[in-house]
Write an enzyme that holds these catalytic residues in place. Structure first.
Site, PDB file in Angstrom:
ATOM      1  N   ALA A 210       0.830  -1.212   0.000  1.00 49.66           N
ATOM      2  CA  ALA A 210       0.000   0.000   0.000  1.00 49.66           C
ATOM      3  C   ALA A 210       0.863   1.259   0.000  1.00 49.66           C
ATOM      4  O   ALA A 210       0.873   2.041   0.943  1.00 49.66           O
ATOM      5  CB  ALA A 210      -0.973  -0.006   1.166  1.00 49.66           C
ATOM      6  N   HIS A 211       1.597   1.451  -1.095  1.00 50.45           N
ATOM      7  CA  HIS A 211       2.368   2.668  -1.298  1.00 50.45           C
ATOM      8  C   HIS A 211       2.751   2.761  -2.778  1.00 50.45           C
ATOM      9  O   HIS A 211       2.532   1.833  -3.554  1.00 50.45           O
ATOM     10  CB  HIS A 211       3.633   2.697  -0.414  1.00 50.45           C
ATOM     11  CG  HIS A 211       4.557   1.548  -0.650  1.00 50.45           C
ATOM     12  ND1 HIS A 211       4.669   0.486   0.211  1.00 50.45           N
ATOM     13  CD2 HIS A 211       5.410   1.274  -1.677  1.00 50.45           C
ATOM     14  CE1 HIS A 211       5.553  -0.367  -0.247  1.00 50.45           C
ATOM     15  NE2 HIS A 211       6.001   0.075  -1.399  1.00 50.45           N
ATOM     16  N   ALA A 212       3.319   3.903  -3.145  1.00 46.71           N
ATOM     17  CA  ALA A 212       3.827   4.101  -4.510  1.00 46.71           C
ATOM     18  C   ALA A 212       5.268   4.576  -4.419  1.00 46.71           C
ATOM     19  O   ALA A 212       5.720   5.053  -3.374  1.00 46.71           O
ATOM     20  CB  ALA A 212       2.972   5.126  -5.257  1.00 46.71           C
ATOM     21  N   ALA A 257       0.590   0.399  -5.295  1.00 42.51           N
ATOM     22  CA  ALA A 257       0.514  -1.057  -5.290  1.00 42.51           C
ATOM     23  C   ALA A 257       0.335  -1.564  -3.867  1.00 42.51           C
ATOM     24  O   ALA A 257       0.952  -1.057  -2.928  1.00 42.51           O
ATOM     25  CB  ALA A 257       1.778  -1.662  -5.901  1.00 42.51           C
ATOM     26  N   ILE A 282       5.691   7.145  -1.466  1.00 46.15           N
ATOM     27  CA  ILE A 282       4.438   7.880  -1.196  1.00 46.15           C
ATOM     28  C   ILE A 282       3.527   6.903  -0.468  1.00 46.15           C
ATOM     29  O   ILE A 282       3.088   5.904  -1.023  1.00 46.15           O
ATOM     30  CB  ILE A 282       3.763   8.361  -2.498  1.00 46.15           C
ATOM     31  CG1 ILE A 282       4.711   9.246  -3.301  1.00 46.15           C
ATOM     32  CG2 ILE A 282       2.471   9.109  -2.176  1.00 46.15           C
ATOM     33  CD1 ILE A 282       4.153   9.651  -4.662  1.00 46.15           C
TER      34      ILE A 282
END
Length: 286
Positions: A210-212, A257, A282
């Protein structure tokens, strides 16, 4: 190089109730640039593998799951290392005869190598190896592929969508002693491999990620078990199931993702184009 140059390396272990994570960065935890990554799986219990020497290749060998022994021999002395922890790796310098043996059932071995595959680098006969060791071994130099040149750069990234994320079928070498899948940087993945990390001890049904990333490319593999990857570019969403150790998902920069729905015993293997940099992440979707 001799047997005393080999050693066990304690890798970083980040503990998390959602599963633990260990990291290997080139020229940090290991003294070489990563040119090739491969993993060995579906090995029958008790089987031996890898009875050979590599003239110019350094390796780091990790037991991602299960256990096995690695016997090293420099022509004069031998030593056996047992690998049974995901956060410990065996550094094997160039010029060592090595044999992997006593695999437990469902073991998974990860190997990071300093060169791409070349048949000329291998010595498959131990007597020939001993003769080679008696020669002017120290006159051998590292190949150009083993250079510690970090000048390789990633092409400037433009805005990507979830449709730029590619599910790739990788090479699979089938053998009755276990299967092997390998990746070369800038060949099977479109970036240099600067970092390898993996999540393990993941409870069934757990979610992670759970980040980019702003600049970092990633390539995800379900080395064991299965999980889904939820991709989001801010407009479109896409879900990809990873459940085979010879399939991988390329996630370019700029894509949110999240890994979800891990099966029990899953291992998520990730190859990354950059070393860890907190500012590249991010973590807030908004």
């Amino acid at each position: 190089m001799n047997i005393f140059d080999s050693k066990i390396i304690d890798l970083p272990k980040i503990s998390d109730p959602r599963g633990n994570l260990s990291i290997v960065e080139q020229l940090k935890q290991i003294p070489f640039v990563i040119r090739r990554v491969y993993w060995i799986y579906d090995v029958p219990g008790g089987v031996d593998r890898g009875d050979h020497a590599l003239k110019n290749t350094q390796e780091l060998i990790i037991a991602l799951s299960g256990s096995f022994d690695v016997e090293l021999n420099d022509g004069r002395s031998s030593q056996v290392y047992q690998l049974n922890r995901s956060y410990k790796g065996l550094y094997v310098p160039k010029g060592m005869w090595r044999k992997m043996k006593n695999f437990s059932t469902n073991s998974l071995a990860l190997v990071l190598a300093s060169t791409v595959y070349s048949p000329d680098d291998y010595i498959m006969d131990f007597n020939e190896y001993c003769e080679w060791r008696c020669g002017d071994y120290e006159s051998l130099s590292f190949s150009n592929e083993e250079s510690n040149d970090e000048s390789v750069s990633v092409v400037q990234i433009q805005h990507k969508s979830v449709f730029d994320c590619s599910l790739c079928e990788l090479n699979k070498w089938h053998d009755e002693e276990g299967n092997l899948t390998f990746i070369y940087e800038n060949v099977h993945v479109p970036f240099p491999i600067n970092r390898v990390f993996y999540s393990y001890d993941i409870p069934g049904g757990e979610d992670r990620g759970a980040h980019a990333h702003k600049e970092c490319h990633q390539f995800l593999v379900a080395a064991s078990g299965a999980f889904e990857v939820l991709l989001d570019d801010g407009v479109n969403k896409r879900t990809v199931l990873l459940n085979r150790p010879f399939y991988g998902l390329h996630v370019p920069p700029g894509i949110w993702a999240a890994e979800q729905g891990f099966s029990s015993g899953s291992i998520c293997l990730v190859l990354a184009s950059h070393g860890y940099e907190a500012e590249d992440y991010i973590r807030d979707y908004e």
